[in-house]
Each structure stands twice: as C-alpha cells, then as structure tokens.
Scaffold this active site. Sequence first.
Site, PDB file in Angstrom:
ATOM      1  N   SER A 169       0.823  -1.222   0.000  1.00 39.97           N
ATOM      2  CA  SER A 169       0.000   0.000   0.000  1.00 39.97           C
ATOM      3  C   SER A 169       0.852   1.265   0.000  1.00 39.97           C
ATOM      4  O   SER A 169       1.937   1.293   0.585  1.00 39.97           O
ATOM      5  CB  SER A 169      -0.886   0.047   1.242  1.00 39.97           C
ATOM      6  OG  SER A 169      -1.821  -0.979   1.209  1.00 39.97           O
TER       7      SER A 169
ATOM      8  N   GLU B 219      -3.886 -13.694   1.229  1.00 41.33           N
ATOM      9  CA  GLU B 219      -4.246 -12.852   2.371  1.00 41.33           C
ATOM     10  C   GLU B 219      -5.663 -13.155   2.831  1.00 41.33           C
ATOM     11  O   GLU B 219      -5.970 -13.086   4.007  1.00 41.33           O
ATOM     12  CB  GLU B 219      -4.135 -11.371   1.979  1.00 41.33           C
ATOM     13  CG  GLU B 219      -4.422 -10.424   3.121  1.00 41.33           C
ATOM     14  CD  GLU B 219      -4.215  -8.962   2.725  1.00 41.33           C
ATOM     15  OE1 GLU B 219      -3.932  -8.164   3.613  1.00 41.33           O
ATOM     16  OE2 GLU B 219      -4.333  -8.633   1.532  1.00 41.33           O
TER      17      GLU B 219
ATOM     18  N   GLU C  95     -16.316  -2.047   0.406  1.00 39.57           N
ATOM     19  CA  GLU C  95     -16.873  -1.628  -0.886  1.00 39.57           C
ATOM     20  C   GLU C  95     -16.210  -2.387  -2.035  1.00 39.57           C
ATOM     21  O   GLU C  95     -16.878  -2.856  -2.964  1.00 39.57           O
ATOM     22  CB  GLU C  95     -16.698  -0.116  -1.068  1.00 39.57           C
ATOM     23  CG  GLU C  95     -17.585   0.726  -0.157  1.00 39.57           C
ATOM     24  CD  GLU C  95     -17.154   0.696   1.312  1.00 39.57           C
ATOM     25  OE1 GLU C  95     -15.972   0.390   1.585  1.00 39.57           O
ATOM     26  OE2 GLU C  95     -17.987   0.960   2.180  1.00 39.57           O
TER      27      GLU C  95
END
Lengths: 396, 380
Positions: A118, A233, A366
């Site tokens: 990230s 993950e 989302e």
Amino acid sequence: MTTHADAADLLRRTRELLAAHPPATTGREEFLGARFDAGLAWVHYPAGLGGLDAPHSLQPVVDAELAAAGAPDNDPRRIGIGLGMAAPTILGFGTDEQKRRFLRPLWIGEEVWCQLFSEPGAGSDLAALSTRAVRDGDTWIVDGQKVWTSSAHLARWAILIARTDPDLPKHRGISYFVCDMTDPGVDVRPLRQITGEAEFNEVFLTGVRIPDSRRLGPVGEGWKVARTTLMNERVSIGGARIPREGGMIGPVSRTWRERPDLRTPDLHQRLITLWVEAEVARLTGERLRQQLVAGRPGPEGSGMKLAFARLNQQISGLEVELLADEGLLYSDWTMRRPELVDFTGRDAGYRYLRSKGNSIEGGTSEVLLNIVAERVLGLPAEPRTDKDVAWKDLSR
Amino acid sequence: MTAPIQPATTPDLLYSEAEEDLRSAVRALLADRSDAPSVIARTESDTPYDQELWKTLAAGIGAAGLLVPEKLGGLGATHREAAVVLEELGRAATPSPYLTSAVVATAVLLALDPEDGPAAVLLGDLAAGRRTAALAVPFAAAPGGDHTAEVTADCGALTGTVRGVADGALADVLLVPAPTGLYAVERAPHREATVVLERLVPLDLTRPLASVTLDGAPATLLAGPGDCVAAVRQGLLTGAGLLASEQLGVAEWCLTETVRYTRERHQFNRPIGSFQALKHRMAEIWLQVVSARAAARNAADALATSAPDAALAVAVAQAYCSGVAVHAAEECVQLHAGIGMTWEHPAHLYLKRAKADSLAYGTAGRHRETVAGLVELPAP
C-alpha cells in the site's frame, strides 16, 4: 523427489521427530529447524522445503501430535505475513536459490517479513502505485513511500512491488522484489492510529539498492505475482474452529450476564439480534472449514471478512453503549507499539475504534462487494477509464 | 452462567451425495411440472394443489416418507433430506402440502412413538402419500406455546374453532390438540355438519389457510395431555427448523433471478447490473444466502441427530432465515422494477411466500426471545 505421505505416515514421522528431538530437552529454534528439515513444517510444501508434498488437509495430524507432546510452535501470529503471504509467493514464483534461502528462516521465525504494497496514493487501486524501481546494471534503485506496513519495525525482509515502467498501463509496468529492511535507505516510522497506538508503520524508501537476484518473477509481471500474495491474504480463514461466543460477542455477553444494572429493553433487542448473527457467522465459518476439508472450497470465503467486519463494528458499538458511564472512558491513549494485532483485546472503547479498521484493511468492504458481485455472481464490470492508459498519464 | 453452552458435537453442515441426488430428482420434477406460469394459474384455481405432482413427489420420489422409519412404512431417512426437498419447493414456490403433512403432522405423530394403533396407521398412510394430515393450530404458532385451549372434548367429540390453519381445509385428517389430549379428526363428506372448514384468503396464495370449526366432531384419541403437549411442541419445532430451508430456497431463487435479469436488462446503454449501487445490493443478498445456508443446515442436522441444543439451532435458524428470505424477495421486486410489480412475473409469488413464512411457526422476534432464554441473556 516426491513422497505420498498419508496420515499414518505423517504420524510416524512426527513421532520419529519427537523421539530424536525431545521438546523438553531441545532448544526452541533447534526443534523448529529439525521439524522443518523433517518435512513437517507445512506438509503440503515440497520435500526439502519444509514439506512432503502431502495434502494440505493433513497438517492437523502433525499439529495435534506435536501440541500433545508439548512441542514449541513457530508463534504463527508473530510471523503471519511471512507464513500467509510471503511464503506462498516465494514458493510460487521464486527461484530454487530464493526458496532455499528464504523459506526455512521464515518458517522458524528467525526472520520476520513485512509487506510493502500500500501507498498513500494507492490503496484500493493498488496497481496505480508510484514507488519507482530503476535498473542500474544488476541492481535496482528504489524510491518511494509505503504505508500501513505491519511488523516493518521488526522485519528482516519485505515483499515489495514497485513500478519499473511508467510508460505502460498500470498493471503491466510493475515488478516484484524482496527488499532488505536493513538497507540504509529504508526508514521505518510508526504510524499512530485512532486507537492511540501504532500497530503499523510508514516506510520511506530512498535510493534503496536491491540486487536483481532478489526479483520474484519476470520484470513487468509483478502484478500477477502480487495477486497470488493477495489471494493468500484472504484465505487465512478456515483453519481453526471458532467456539460459540468466540469473537466480539463474548465480552459483551459476559457483561450482560454479570451486570443486570446495565440492562435495558432496547439493548436487549439489539444484543440478541447480534448474538444470532454472530452465531450464524460462526456456523458459516464452520461450513467453510468443512468444505475445505472435504476438498470442495467454495467462494464463501470472500464473504466472511465482510460479515465479520460489520459484526465487529456493530457489537463493539453496542458494548460501549451498554457500559453507560464506563463507556465514556478510555483505557489509555498512550502511543505504544503492540507486539500483536488484537482486535478483541483491551477495553470496549478500544474494540469500537479498532474494529473500524476491519472494513478497511485487506480490501475495503466496498471493493470486496465489487469482487463478490463480479467474480461470484458474474455481474458486469463498471466501464473502466484506466485500462489502456499509460501509468504516467493517469489522473492523480 | 459465565461461559456459553458449547455445542456438544460438531454438526455436519455439508450436503451428502445422496442428498444432492435427491435434490436433482426433486428439482427435475418441479422444473417439469411446477414452472412459474402453472404455479400462478394454480393459485387462481379451485384446486390449490396439483394432485398428480403431489403423488409423484410423495410416493414416486418417496419424499413424504423421509422422516418415517421403515417399520412404519417410510424410508427411514432424516430431517437433512427433508430439508433438501424443502429447499427445492421453496426455490420453485411450489404449492404443496409437504411442510404441513410430511414434516409437521408427521413429526407430531412420530413424537408419540407409536408401535401400532391409529397413529401408526396414519403415519404409514402419510409416508406413502395415500393421505395428508395437518396440525390444527394457527400457522403463526411458535413452538413452546400452549395450543390446547381452542378446542374442548366431550365424550370423544370435539368443539371449538382454530383460525389460520395451514392446509386445514385440504388435509384428509386434522390433528387437534385439546386439554384432554391429541385427537385425529377425519375430513369426510358425511361430517360436514360437525366439521366446518372455511377457506380464508391468504397473503401467500401458494399456502392455503382455513378456519376450522368443530361442533361435536367425532374424533379418535391419539395421546393423553402430557404426550400431546410434547408432540405438538416437537411438530412445531420441526416445522420451524425445516422452514429455514424453504426460506433458503426462496432467497436463492430471488438472488439468481435478480442477477440474471440485471445482466440482461439495459438502461443508459449499459446492463443495469453493471451499476455499482445495484451490484453491492446483490452481493449483500449473496452474503446473507451463504449465511442462511449454514444456519439452515445446522438446524436440519440438529433435528436429524436429536442434538441437545436442537431448540437453539432451530431458534437461531428461524431468527436469521426469515429476514433473509424477505429481504431477498423485496430486493428482487425492486431490482426488477416495473416487471416485478406485474402479476405475470413470478417475483410476487416469492415475496408473498417469504413474508408469510416470516410469520409461520413464530416470527424472528419470537425466536430471538427463545434464543435469549436458552443462552442465558435475560431481558431486563
């Protein structure tokens, strides 16, 4: 060399290991090393790399026997990123030399791993990442910033994705590396969260030099490699049975039973509704586990994280309210660096705040709903504006 | 209590190969004989059930005898298999006396543990699909209540009124609880003066309801008062637990059809199923369906194995699955929009079935009260 180990064979090998290295008189790392060398670390891995090419479903045979004998484990919670994400990726894409170098110390826990994926500008849209890796002979020079990195302050190695070609569309210009966290260009800084503590880190990479021998997979195919990592993950569920009232619903149910003074009709309605949902989530996880054991994994795993995030948030919110005057208090805002991530630890206020991350980390709810809609239900994708555009021309 | 009661055993939440074979047989039959247009036509006819279809399902496939031991003329299977039949009946919204006769009435009679006599004979008839029976309590009655107060018995003749009995006007035999025990009342032409059956207009057109009025109706005593209360409770518990599987089937149909329709329907030059707002709503339904399957399988398995916490498994399944079916059916109508509001499209069958089912054998709220009692989380 392949073996075709069955349960009886694994049991025999486990007992031989215990006989040769009695846990009572063997050092922890020595025992774990011997277990790895005997192929009993992760039995579904290849022979010579900690496994025996046995079915994954037979691992519990080994684990149960070792637990009964009081053998030390490798503290899987401390090295979760290595076990769950780095290892399957190294196994799938690493060279023989990389597998031999990295897998044994990773599994034993000698070397902790973290994940440099990230970035501040690339979260849900991870493939838009901008950390650059520029080739210099047989070395890559890496500059950029990563964020939300668990264990970076403890890690010896990191799995890293970086942009090696900005002129290609975003998915096609990424390569995958193993980064040495002791390199002088790596700067790890604690990232304080809304709970007050710093579970995670920001990692600044300035002129970090990575030899080409630590690239995983071909240049430009890093996204494909990363998808393997990310898939692993979300497969982390399915191993252990959860007891009834095993999650967030446990503490709030105990409080309800012990503190009649706190009870109101409204809280009761909401508590029972959530108790039922928590019990159903437990059963759903149990059903998923039974499907995996039967060798018929379904897509249900994609849904579990969504369900647990929502439940954790609702239950911990209710718990703060139930505690009334005490719910107005917080245990401790001091910045500290917890050894382990613990969603259910500490007090109700902490649980309420920390659970807000459950619908963000590891894929936002989302985005996960999009994944369910498109990959499970087969609904059409949204029209895309970024598919065939060079990364350097994307809006930022 | 400070620690929760843990399940005594791990339930089997999967479907066996035999269960999947049974599903295939039932599904093929319903696809052939219970398509949506014929179900809609059937709801407007004088004969709510297709007798030929019932015969094939009950006797041909043997579905009516699943819960009945072989020595009493059944197949000696379990609630797990019956649950699979109900999933398919829910998926097709088929009008059928399966739930009232082959599940609830059968479970009431089985709870009497009859070796011979009228209850054993009746069980054999129900298992073979020769006759149907209905428990004469309101369809909305939850397990655990007292259902013996509506009817009184005087020298073996029954008098009283029970409203809202599912299949009350269609069953060959009514099982009537009274303060003095459980009775069987035969429906026969010459008894019309003493057994008055008034067909009501139901919200769910696929599940007929009736008001049963008995006026000195001749009846056969099947069990005394203690056994009667326990048997009725077991019947309603079985009905509530397996209804969750019907609700699962209803929800699955609604999801599948909504996904199919929104992939095909174009507005704004796109399939409407590509709009994220709609995709998220369908993904939410999928999540609920996955969870409902685990809850429904758990209830069916607990009933099949007579698990110590079967009552909790049933209450959890009903508290959860009722809302899932209603939500899926309401979303199905909304996402089909205009066509979903028409009589011609089958969405309304599922909405009516889901809403009625959410009241049947106790509402979700009622079952949550049961959960609260069983896990010692008392009301203030």
